[in-house]
Design a protein around this motif. Structure first.
Motif, PDB file in Angstrom:
ATOM      1  N   ARG A 217      -4.864  -6.661  -0.326  1.00  0.00           N
ATOM      2  CA  ARG A 217      -5.587  -7.249   0.800  1.00  0.00           C
ATOM      3  C   ARG A 217      -6.315  -8.527   0.369  1.00  0.00           C
ATOM      4  O   ARG A 217      -6.323  -9.521   1.080  1.00  0.00           O
ATOM      5  CB  ARG A 217      -6.588  -6.218   1.325  1.00  0.00           C
ATOM      6  CG  ARG A 217      -7.471  -6.741   2.422  1.00  0.00           C
ATOM      7  CD  ARG A 217      -7.873  -5.598   3.314  1.00  0.00           C
ATOM      8  NE  ARG A 217      -9.299  -5.563   3.556  1.00  0.00           N
ATOM      9  CZ  ARG A 217      -9.951  -4.461   3.914  1.00  0.00           C
ATOM     10  NH1 ARG A 217      -9.323  -3.312   4.018  1.00  0.00           N
ATOM     11  NH2 ARG A 217     -11.237  -4.505   4.152  1.00  0.00           N
TER      12      ARG A 217
ATOM     13  N   ALA B  15      -7.234   3.017   2.368  1.00  0.00           N
ATOM     14  CA  ALA B  15      -8.120   1.964   1.863  1.00  0.00           C
ATOM     15  C   ALA B  15      -8.012   0.709   2.716  1.00  0.00           C
ATOM     16  O   ALA B  15      -8.937  -0.093   2.781  1.00  0.00           O
ATOM     17  CB  ALA B  15      -7.779   1.649   0.405  1.00  0.00           C
ATOM     18  N   LEU B  16      -6.855   0.536   3.370  1.00  0.00           N
ATOM     19  CA  LEU B  16      -6.677  -0.647   4.233  1.00  0.00           C
ATOM     20  C   LEU B  16      -7.179  -0.414   5.640  1.00  0.00           C
ATOM     21  O   LEU B  16      -7.818  -1.282   6.222  1.00  0.00           O
ATOM     22  CB  LEU B  16      -5.190  -1.011   4.318  1.00  0.00           C
ATOM     23  CG  LEU B  16      -4.553  -1.633   3.089  1.00  0.00           C
ATOM     24  CD1 LEU B  16      -3.095  -1.932   3.383  1.00  0.00           C
ATOM     25  CD2 LEU B  16      -5.280  -2.902   2.693  1.00  0.00           C
TER      26      LEU B  16
ATOM     27  N   SER C 188     -16.234  -2.449  -0.498  1.00  0.00           N
ATOM     28  CA  SER C 188     -16.732  -1.533  -1.513  1.00  0.00           C
ATOM     29  C   SER C 188     -15.632  -0.520  -1.823  1.00  0.00           C
ATOM     30  O   SER C 188     -14.847  -0.173  -0.958  1.00  0.00           O
ATOM     31  CB  SER C 188     -18.000  -0.833  -1.040  1.00  0.00           C
ATOM     32  OG  SER C 188     -17.698   0.073  -0.017  1.00  0.00           O
TER      33      SER C 188
ATOM     34  N   PRO D 107     -12.650   1.476   7.635  1.00  0.00           N
ATOM     35  CA  PRO D 107     -13.541   0.315   7.655  1.00  0.00           C
ATOM     36  C   PRO D 107     -13.893  -0.172   6.245  1.00  0.00           C
ATOM     37  O   PRO D 107     -14.164  -1.343   6.046  1.00  0.00           O
ATOM     38  CB  PRO D 107     -14.792   0.821   8.374  1.00  0.00           C
ATOM     39  CG  PRO D 107     -14.444   2.122   8.972  1.00  0.00           C
ATOM     40  CD  PRO D 107     -13.175   2.626   8.380  1.00  0.00           C
ATOM     41  N   SER D 108     -13.886   0.732   5.272  1.00  0.00           N
ATOM     42  CA  SER D 108     -14.183   0.309   3.905  1.00  0.00           C
ATOM     43  C   SER D 108     -13.362   1.166   2.953  1.00  0.00           C
ATOM     44  O   SER D 108     -13.193   2.360   3.180  1.00  0.00           O
ATOM     45  CB  SER D 108     -15.675   0.495   3.627  1.00  0.00           C
ATOM     46  OG  SER D 108     -15.873   0.725   2.249  1.00  0.00           O
ATOM     47  N   PRO D 109     -12.841   0.560   1.864  1.00  0.00           N
ATOM     48  CA  PRO D 109     -12.034   1.359   0.933  1.00  0.00           C
ATOM     49  C   PRO D 109     -12.804   2.524   0.332  1.00  0.00           C
ATOM     50  O   PRO D 109     -12.197   3.487  -0.112  1.00  0.00           O
ATOM     51  CB  PRO D 109     -11.648   0.356  -0.143  1.00  0.00           C
ATOM     52  CG  PRO D 109     -11.781  -0.967   0.488  1.00  0.00           C
ATOM     53  CD  PRO D 109     -12.883  -0.848   1.501  1.00  0.00           C
TER      54      PRO D 109
ATOM     55  N   SER E 189      -3.886  -1.270  -3.133  1.00  0.00           N
ATOM     56  CA  SER E 189      -3.822  -1.771  -1.759  1.00  0.00           C
ATOM     57  C   SER E 189      -4.990  -2.699  -1.456  1.00  0.00           C
ATOM     58  O   SER E 189      -4.847  -3.670  -0.711  1.00  0.00           O
ATOM     59  CB  SER E 189      -3.754  -0.616  -0.767  1.00  0.00           C
ATOM     60  OG  SER E 189      -4.839   0.258  -0.943  1.00  0.00           O
TER      61      SER E 189
ATOM     62  N   PRO F 119     -14.594   3.214  -4.111  1.00  0.00           N
ATOM     63  CA  PRO F 119     -15.219   4.354  -4.785  1.00  0.00           C
ATOM     64  C   PRO F 119     -15.168   4.178  -6.300  1.00  0.00           C
ATOM     65  O   PRO F 119     -14.114   3.881  -6.853  1.00  0.00           O
ATOM     66  CB  PRO F 119     -14.380   5.546  -4.337  1.00  0.00           C
ATOM     67  CG  PRO F 119     -13.109   4.978  -3.817  1.00  0.00           C
ATOM     68  CD  PRO F 119     -13.350   3.566  -3.419  1.00  0.00           C
TER      69      PRO F 119
ATOM     70  N   SER G 240      -3.978   5.265  -0.323  1.00  0.00           N
ATOM     71  CA  SER G 240      -3.661   3.856  -0.478  1.00  0.00           C
ATOM     72  C   SER G 240      -3.711   3.108   0.853  1.00  0.00           C
ATOM     73  O   SER G 240      -4.330   2.058   0.977  1.00  0.00           O
ATOM     74  CB  SER G 240      -2.271   3.749  -1.112  1.00  0.00           C
ATOM     75  OG  SER G 240      -1.975   2.431  -1.398  1.00  0.00           O
ATOM     76  N   VAL G 241      -3.070   3.663   1.872  1.00  0.00           N
ATOM     77  CA  VAL G 241      -3.091   3.026   3.188  1.00  0.00           C
ATOM     78  C   VAL G 241      -4.471   3.196   3.828  1.00  0.00           C
ATOM     79  O   VAL G 241      -4.959   2.301   4.506  1.00  0.00           O
ATOM     80  CB  VAL G 241      -1.974   3.600   4.093  1.00  0.00           C
ATOM     81  CG1 VAL G 241      -2.025   2.974   5.473  1.00  0.00           C
ATOM     82  CG2 VAL G 241      -0.610   3.347   3.463  1.00  0.00           C
TER      83      VAL G 241
ATOM     84  N   ALA H 140       0.834  -1.205   0.000  1.00  0.00           N
ATOM     85  CA  ALA H 140       0.000   0.000   0.000  1.00  0.00           C
ATOM     86  C   ALA H 140       0.867   1.253   0.000  1.00  0.00           C
ATOM     87  O   ALA H 140       0.609   2.214  -0.724  1.00  0.00           O
ATOM     88  CB  ALA H 140      -0.928  -0.003   1.210  1.00  0.00           C
TER      89      ALA H 140
END
Lengths: 290, 416
Positions: B233, A256-257, B219, A260-262, B229, B221, A253-254, A8
């Protein structure tokens, strides 16, 4: 798990590098002319199409196109400044925003008319090559985009610091009337600033083409990101824009990890944006002309 | 009115009687035309506006079917009456759609077919119900169009939206079992607008029902410039498959990123971006082995499909897709009901539609019989799963209509 974070971090830095070149163009134009170019992302899109069609129709490699694009898009920016933007320099921000926003819509519609609304991608033989660092993998084309962007940002910074033209540009950024008084041709400086800004963003687009898709609607997303970066780094501050871009790339990027949700990754960026506006409105790295 | 009808309808006593009965009952609505030379059929589609290209393509299925029906001598029980299309342009707008239904009603259409978009189909079926006009929904999928409304005049040929997820999971179970390694887990990856989130809800339910563990429900965007990233995962979670709901640009970016990170997990898409020919154009050989659910495909192993697909291509110059197959079949459903009703009386046609049973060769959709349940939904309706093989979408599931077996597990990127 550490591999995922390393991945990430590296991916964020790579895309942050591209954001930097987009943002540097925007911040340069703002710094010198006090105009926010809302059509900025559309020039990224035209850069992408230039690389796409040069490759598909004439077999010209995107990295060659990137070199050719520097004078070509500089000329485009020069011409647009001389015709469209010139009349609104120094006018109210509302007029400037309407003009560049209108230009953005016009360019999108033009692209849709000329190139169709379809999403397209370049297929290059070397696009598959990847670099492995510990447990992370990065496509070489992303590394190349990062390197090109960073290189150009550095070159632009040196140009502004070391050359007479560069110094004159900085003088304009700091004090319009003072520059006029010492005999700097403001009109010419504006054209150079706009030309350089457009060339930067177009080359950022070209550098992305080997690993991204091309479509008339890709621009606004990048305009928005660049706007956030420019505010983070301090309006008109070039090293600030580069640092802001790398921060935004990594936070996205980080984020997204760790979020709780990207789909909340943008939230992380905008929270940072609002915090900066609240507590350091001059930007993380100070204001204009630094 | 009554006299005209009676005079024209002398060939069919039943028709005359029903028309007289209607007129005598004094319904405040125009009586359907009883002219035996022409039977007007309402086609309600977005023919202008941003979704017009899809509406126009949907219309082609109706057009081809009506042309064939008329060439074969029209509706025989109505003395060879020909079907004529009366267009109602919704412009993709629910309000326009509703007023178009009223207009079509005044133009004496025997039934309405449409309206492609669920958001337009939902309110227009309501208006049709009020006016007592039989309404066949060939394409719009929202569960809410039929379920829990108790409508008498709405008949839905398309599968329910929730069945997309169900059939993705059924396919995953079938394909992995056939390969000797039953799948145990999935990761859901979907865009964060209504399309993605509502489909993901269905996927979670379906996975639960079939005993598949959902390791994560992610989810992202829509139109994101970077998704590395998230893919990293997923690589670490290492599920047996990724169930995706993406539009074309995100679908392309995700597949590219999966290749970059060497993620060799099968992709099962949800129509949209993964069934778009642009997916193959953008990715070239990297598109291969991607799965997607779809409504239909020209290579479906059923008699007659290949010929109809060929006639379609010859007539319109484009390949027949799932929407066109559904609109084509819906027109055949109406023909069948008109034949059995022997009248253009809307209530009689509605009753005939309720008794529909079109099975086997007569049905080009990927299941045995078209029937309508209590709610008006076709209960057997189901999706197919396509896999991209050598740059073409190939039907690989369900086995009864598959053109070939799925390639499962998918080969590693390095081996492609």
């Amino acid at each position: 798990m550490s591999d995922v974070y390393l991945q990430a971090l590296l991916s964020g830095l790579m895309i942050g590098g591209v954001y930097a070149l987009v943002a540097v163009g925007l911040t340069l134009i703002f710094g010198v002319m006090d105009i926010i170019n809302f059509a900025h992302g559309e020039f990224l899109m035209f850069g992408m199409y230039a690389a796409f069609f040069a490759s598909v129709l004439f077999g010209i490699d995107p990295y060659v196109t990137a070199v050719l694009a520097l004078p070509a898009f500089f000329a485009v920016g020069w011409a647009i400044q001389g015709t469209l933007i010139k009349p609104v320099v120094g006018k109210s921000h509302a007029i400037q925003i309407l003009l560049t926003l209108g230009l953005s819509l016009l360019l999108q519609a033009l692209a849709q008319y000329l190139f169709s609304a379809d999403f397209q991608s370049l297929k290059l033989d070397y696009a598959d090559a990847t670099l492995q660092i510990a447990g992370a993998r990065i496509g070489w084309t992303r590394v190349a985009a990062f390197a090109i962007s960073m290189g150009l940002c550095l070159a632009l910074w040196l140009f502004l610091q070391r050359t007479d033209t560069g110094k004159a540009l900085r003088a304009c950024a700091e004090e319009h009337e003072g520059s006029l008084a010492v005999g700097i041709d403001l009109g010419r400086m504006y054209k150079i600033a706009f030309g350089l800004g457009i060339a930067c963003v177009a080359i950022a687009g070209i550098a992305m083409t080997p690993f991204f898709y091309v479509a008339p609607v890709v621009g606004p997303k990048f305009t928005l990101v660049a706007f956030v970066i420019v505010v983070l780094g301090g309006l008109g501050n070039i090293p600030g824009a580069v640092a802001g871009a790398l921060i935004v790339g990594v936070v996205e990027s980080v984020g997204a990890l760790v979020m709780p949700s990207p789909s909340l990754k943008d939230l992380a960026v905008y929270v940072l944006f609002i915090l900066v506006l609240l507590f350091r409105p001059q930007g993380l790295f100070g204001g204009k002309g630094a | 009115m009554t006299r005209t009808i009676a005079r024209r309808a002398f060939g069919s006593a039943a028709l005359a009687v029903s028309a007289l009965a209607l007129a005598a009952a004094g319904f405040g609505q125009p009586t359907p035309a009883a002219a035996q030379d022409e039977v007007p059929v309402g086609i309600l589609l977005p023919l202008s506006g941003s979704v017009a290209p899809i509406g126009i393509n949907n219309r082609r299925g109706h057009e081809l079917a009506i042309e064939e029906i008329n060439a074969e001598g029209g509706i025989k029980s109505l003395g060879g009456a020909k079907l004529t299309m009366i267009d109602g342009d919704t412009q993709g707008n629910p309000n326009v759609g509703i007023s178009e239904v009223e207009k079509l009603g005044r133009r004496d259409v025997v039934a309405i077919m449409g309206a492609y978009q669920s958001g337009v189909t939902f309110p227009t079926t309501q208006m049709a119900e009020r006016l007592g006009i039989p309404y066949i929904d060939p394409v719009a999928i929202a569960d809410s169009i039929t379920e829990g409304r108790g409508f008498k005049y709405t008949f839905k040929v398309s599968p329910l939206a929730s069945w997309y997820a169900r059939d993705q999971v059924r396919f995953l179970v079938d394909a992995s079992k056939a390969a000797g390694e039953p799948a145990e887990s999935v990761v859901l990856l979907h865009e964060d607008t209504l399309f993605g989130t509502s489909t993901a809800e269905g996927q979670i339910k379906a996975a639960e029902e079939y005993g598949i563990e959902v390791l994560d429900d992610i989810s992202y965007p829509k139109d994101t410039p970077e998704i590395t990233s998230t893919i990293a995962r997923i690589k670490e979670l290492n599920p047996d498959a990724v169930l995706l709901v993406s539009y074309i640009n995100d679908a392309v970016l995700i597949t590219k990123t999966m290749k970059e990170l060497d993620v060799n997990i099968p992709i099962i898409g949800t129509s949209a971006g993964h069934i778009d020919p642009a997916y193959i154009e953008n990715l070239g050989a990297d598109a291969n082995y991607t799965f997607t659910v779809g409504e239909w495909n020209t290579d479906i192993d059923k008699p007659g499909v290949a010929e109809i697909a060929k006639r379609f291509r010859d007539k319109f110059g484009v390949a027949m897709n799932g929407h066109a197959a559904e609109t084509y079949m819906s027109t055949m459903v109406l023909r069948d009901a008109l034949e059995r009703a022997g009248t253009t009386d809307r209530d009689a046609v509605r009753d005939a539609l309720a008794e529909t049973e079109i099975c086997g060769e007569a049905n080009i959709l990927p299941y045995e019989c078209i029937r309508f349940g209590e709610s008006g939904q076709s209960p057997e309706a189901q999706l197919v799963v396509l896999q991209i093989i050598d740059g073409e979408h190939v039907t690989v599931w369900p086995p009864a209509v598959a053109a070939q077996d799925p390639v499962w597990p998918v080969p590693d990127w390095s081996a492609r």
